[in-house]
Scaffold this motif. Structure first.
Motif: not given
Ligand SMILES: [Mg+2]
Length: 154
Positions: A13-16, A57-62
């Motif tokens: 999971v990553d918003d990028n 998991l990415d940490l910074m996600m909207p």
């Protein structure tokens, strides 16, 4: 190619989107089965059906950040011991404390070497109590240049 070989499922999971997609491809090539999501809510829905063996998991996600997503995943009845790996640009003490408190197994900072990540994932899954019958898949073992079976985190 054998088809009855257990495949380790990894939720990424990553918003990028580029990072998430690349990670997914690399893990597939290493012999894992990757499922890619770009936000926390989608990941929670996907995880119910996918039942991952580990999550990156990415940490910074909207919306929902990675720490919250990790907590919610671990709260699922089937995911109490789910290995969680943070892969994030945040390497400071505060970020590391937050992932540790949320029960993450590992906190890695970007960019992460794909081989190292695959190695770490295999080790985390193998170290789970219920994983004795789920050895490192052949292709992953081959990609990592080592036989399947328990090993220590490097
Ligand atoms: Mg992000």
């Amino acid at each position: 190619m054998p088809t009855d070989e257990p495949v380790l499922r990894v939720l990424c999971v990553d918003d990028n989107h580029d990072i998430a997609d690349t990670l997914g491809v690399l893990l597939d090539l290493a012999g894992f089965e990757a499922r890619v999501c770009y936000d926390g809510l989608s990941a929670l829905v996907a995880a119910e059906e996918f039942r991952p063996d580990a999550a990156i998991l990415d940490l910074m996600m909207p919306g929902m950040d990675g720490v919250e997503l990790g907590r919610r995943l671990r709260a699922r009845p089937w995911a109490g011991g789910l290995p969680l790996v943070a892969v994030t640009a945040l390497g400071d003490e505060d970020a590391r404390r937050r992932t540790a408190e949320a029960g993450f197994d590992l906190h890695l900072t970007k960019p992460v070497e794909p081989d190292r990540l695959a190695n770490v994932l295999a080790d985390l899954v193998i170290m789970r109590g219920d994983s004795a019958e789920r050895p490192l898949p052949g292709r992953a073992a081959e990609a990592l240049g080592r036989p399947g079976g328990p090993s220590r985190l490097g």
